[in-house]
Design an enzyme around this catalytic site. Sequence first.
Site, PDB file in Angstrom:
ATOM      1  N   LYS A 100      -5.703  -4.203   0.373  1.00  0.00           N
ATOM      2  CA  LYS A 100      -6.386  -3.774   1.593  1.00  0.00           C
ATOM      3  C   LYS A 100      -7.366  -4.873   2.006  1.00  0.00           C
ATOM      4  CE  LYS A 100      -7.707   0.568   1.917  1.00  0.00           C
ATOM      5  NZ  LYS A 100      -8.370   1.874   1.620  1.00  0.00           N
ATOM      6  N   ASP A 127       6.126   9.298  21.276  1.00  0.00           N
ATOM      7  CA  ASP A 127       4.916   8.841  20.614  1.00  0.00           C
ATOM      8  C   ASP A 127       5.121   7.473  19.973  1.00  0.00           C
ATOM      9  OD1 ASP A 127       6.619  10.099  18.846  1.00  0.00           O
ATOM     10  OD2 ASP A 127       5.094  11.387  17.959  1.00  0.00           O
ATOM     11  N   ASP A 147       0.989   4.150   1.438  1.00  0.00           N
ATOM     12  CA  ASP A 147       1.381   4.698   2.745  1.00  0.00           C
ATOM     13  C   ASP A 147       2.328   3.757   3.481  1.00  0.00           C
ATOM     14  OD1 ASP A 147      -0.180   6.983   2.384  1.00  0.00           O
ATOM     15  OD2 ASP A 147      -1.960   5.994   3.177  1.00  0.00           O
ATOM     16  N   LYS A 148       2.142   2.460   3.277  1.00  0.00           N
ATOM     17  CA  LYS A 148       3.028   1.503   3.933  1.00  0.00           C
ATOM     18  C   LYS A 148       4.394   1.446   3.262  1.00  0.00           C
ATOM     19  CE  LYS A 148       1.161   0.706   7.393  1.00  0.00           C
ATOM     20  NZ  LYS A 148       1.911   1.151   8.556  1.00  0.00           N
ATOM     21  N   ASP A 160      -1.673   5.951  -6.339  1.00  0.00           N
ATOM     22  CA  ASP A 160      -2.030   6.889  -5.273  1.00  0.00           C
ATOM     23  C   ASP A 160      -0.760   7.241  -4.513  1.00  0.00           C
ATOM     24  OD1 ASP A 160      -3.488   8.441  -3.552  1.00  0.00           O
ATOM     25  OD2 ASP A 160      -4.370   6.778  -2.433  1.00  0.00           O
ATOM     26  N   ALA A 161      -0.568   8.500  -4.212  1.00  0.00           N
ATOM     27  CA  ALA A 161       0.610   8.914  -3.456  1.00  0.00           C
ATOM     28  C   ALA A 161       0.562   8.342  -2.043  1.00  0.00           C
ATOM     29  CB  ALA A 161       0.701  10.435  -3.401  1.00  0.00           C
ATOM     30  N   PHE A 210      -8.258  -3.778 -10.537  1.00  0.00           N
ATOM     31  CA  PHE A 210      -7.256  -3.102  -9.707  1.00  0.00           C
ATOM     32  C   PHE A 210      -5.886  -3.462 -10.268  1.00  0.00           C
ATOM     33  CE2 PHE A 210      -5.870  -2.487  -4.958  1.00  0.00           C
ATOM     34  CZ  PHE A 210      -5.043  -1.451  -5.341  1.00  0.00           C
ATOM     35  N   GLU A 234      10.366  11.642   7.217  1.00  0.00           N
ATOM     36  CA  GLU A 234       9.085  11.538   6.513  1.00  0.00           C
ATOM     37  C   GLU A 234       9.373  11.176   5.058  1.00  0.00           C
ATOM     38  OE1 GLU A 234       6.510  11.795   8.350  1.00  0.00           O
ATOM     39  OE2 GLU A 234       7.309  12.871  10.086  1.00  0.00           O
ATOM     40  N   GLU A 285      14.537  15.464   9.874  1.00  0.00           N
ATOM     41  CA  GLU A 285      15.717  15.842  10.646  1.00  0.00           C
ATOM     42  C   GLU A 285      16.459  14.612  11.139  1.00  0.00           C
ATOM     43  OE1 GLU A 285      14.235  20.088  12.502  1.00  0.00           O
ATOM     44  OE2 GLU A 285      14.067  18.299  13.751  1.00  0.00           O
ATOM     45  N   LYS A 319      10.696   7.367  13.245  1.00  0.00           N
ATOM     46  CA  LYS A 319      11.053   8.098  14.463  1.00  0.00           C
ATOM     47  C   LYS A 319      11.930   7.238  15.360  1.00  0.00           C
ATOM     48  CE  LYS A 319       6.707  10.673  14.460  1.00  0.00           C
ATOM     49  NZ  LYS A 319       5.453  10.953  15.189  1.00  0.00           N
ATOM     50  N   HIS A 363       0.857  -1.183   0.000  1.00  0.00           N
ATOM     51  CA  HIS A 363       0.000   0.000   0.000  1.00  0.00           C
ATOM     52  C   HIS A 363       0.897   1.237   0.000  1.00  0.00           C
ATOM     53  CE1 HIS A 363      -2.580   3.163   1.682  1.00  0.00           C
ATOM     54  NE2 HIS A 363      -3.604   2.458   1.238  1.00  0.00           N
ATOM     55  N   ARG A 400       0.220   7.699   7.841  1.00  0.00           N
ATOM     56  CA  ARG A 400      -1.200   7.912   7.591  1.00  0.00           C
ATOM     57  C   ARG A 400      -2.068   6.708   7.978  1.00  0.00           C
ATOM     58  NH1 ARG A 400      -2.499  11.126   2.039  1.00  0.00           N
ATOM     59  NH2 ARG A 400      -1.633   9.265   1.048  1.00  0.00           N
ATOM     60  N   LYS A 401      -1.460   5.645   8.482  1.00  0.00           N
ATOM     61  CA  LYS A 401      -2.233   4.450   8.831  1.00  0.00           C
ATOM     62  C   LYS A 401      -2.064   4.109  10.310  1.00  0.00           C
ATOM     63  CE  LYS A 401      -4.115   3.767   4.890  1.00  0.00           C
ATOM     64  NZ  LYS A 401      -5.582   3.986   4.775  1.00  0.00           N
ATOM     65  N   LYS A 441      11.621   9.599  20.646  1.00  0.00           N
ATOM     66  CA  LYS A 441      10.291  10.146  20.397  1.00  0.00           C
ATOM     67  C   LYS A 441       9.272   9.264  21.111  1.00  0.00           C
ATOM     68  CE  LYS A 441      12.619  12.302  17.015  1.00  0.00           C
ATOM     69  NZ  LYS A 441      14.095  12.246  16.952  1.00  0.00           N
TER      70      LYS A 441
END
Length: 394
Positions: free
Chosen positions: A171, A276, A20-21, A243-244, A235, A46, A59, A270, A18, A249-250, A274
Site C-alpha cells: 500500500k 456503473d 481486494d485487488k 486479510d480476506a 509485514f 464477485e 450471475e 461487471k 493487495h 472494496r477499493k 452495467k
Amino acid sequence: MRDKGEFLFTSESVSEGHPDKVADRISDTVLDAYLAADPEARVACETMVTTNRIILAGEVRGPEGVNETLEHAVREAVRDIGYDQKGFSWRHAEFHNYLHEQSADIAVGVDSAGNKDEGAGDQGIMFGFATRETPSLMPAPLHYAHGILHRINTLRKAGDARARGLLPDAKSQVTLRYIDGKPVGATSVVISTQHEENLTQPEIREELTAIVKDVLPEGWMCPDEGFYTNPTGIFVIGGPDGDAGLTGRKIIVDTYGGAAPHGGGAFSGKDPTKVDRSAAYACRYLAKNIVAAGLADSCTLQISYAIGVSHPLSVYVDLHGTARDVEEAKLEAVLRQVMDLTPRGIRKHLRLNRPIYGTTSAYGHFGRTPDDARDDFTWERTDLAATLANAFGR
C-alpha cells in the site's frame, strides 16, 4: 479539492497483490473469459479470497463451455500476481465456483426487443474527472501513489535487485502540498510492503527511498521524518493469507483518490452493460477530452441512469471556475450531441465489448496509457478533443 490557498491533500493506492485487488483481478479475469467467447455475454462476478481459498459468486449469461475454463484462468491470474506462498498459492488454493445464470427479470429490463432499445443495467450516478495537475490529467496525489506501487511491482516481477525481497502485497499513501491550487511537493509518503522474512526494515527503507525518489518529480521528496516505511515494523504475512479480499472494496483507489465525487458503484467483474462501469468510463473520457481541448483546466462530469432506460436522465458539468469562455449548460448539450450516451452507444464508441479488463484491476482504471497493440483504455484517449474545441470555435 480547493483551487486556491495553501493546503495538503492525500491519496492512497494499493498494489495488485493487495487482497481486494487480487479479488478484482480474478473477477475481471472471469469477465474477460466470457467476453472472449461472446462479446454480448453478461457477467456480474464477485470474488472472495482468503487463506488458500478462492470463491466466485454472481450471475453470468454466455457460452456454457466458458465455465469449465475458469479455474485455470483464475489460477494463472494469481500466478501472474506472484502468489505461490504457503498461505496462498496459485497451485493449491481451493477453488469454489458459485456462478449461476443471470436473472430473467434483469434480462427483460436490459435487453433490446422489438421497438425497445437496450436499457441501462441498473440505476445510478457516475462521475468523471480530469485536471491539468499531471500529464495524464489525473490528480497528482493519486498519480504518484499509483506510480510508486507500479514501479515497485515492475522491479519485483523483473527480479531487479532494487526490489530485492519485496512481495506482492503493498500500500502507498502520498500527501502533497498545494499552493494556489497547484501541487509543489510531498510532505509525507507512507509505504507498507510485504517482504521476505530475512529482509531487515533498514534494508527495505533504503530500497523504497530510491524508488520513491525515482517516481516523484525532482525536489518533491518529503522530509525524512515524513517518510514512513512499514510503520508496524514487520509485514511478512500478507495478501489473502493476512486479510480476506473482496471485489469492489477499493473504489476510491480505482478512480480519483478522493479528489472528485464517486457514485458508489464498483467496476471489476461487471460487463459493460452495467453503467456503473461503462458510464463511469464515458464520464472520464468526456471530462478528459474537455480539459485536453483547452475548454477548462479542471472538469467534473456526472451522468445518471434508470434501470431499463436507455438515455441518461441527466448530464451535469462543473468546470470549477476554470472555464475558458465556455458555458457549462451549453457544454452539457454539446456532450449529448458528440457522443451517444446510451449503454449501447458507450460500448460502441469506446469498444468495450472485448476482453480488455484484466489490466484495469490494479493501479487505477483512469490515468493509464492506452496500448495501441491491445487497443485498451480507450476511455483515456483524447480523440474527441478537436471535436469539442470546434464546437466552441477554437
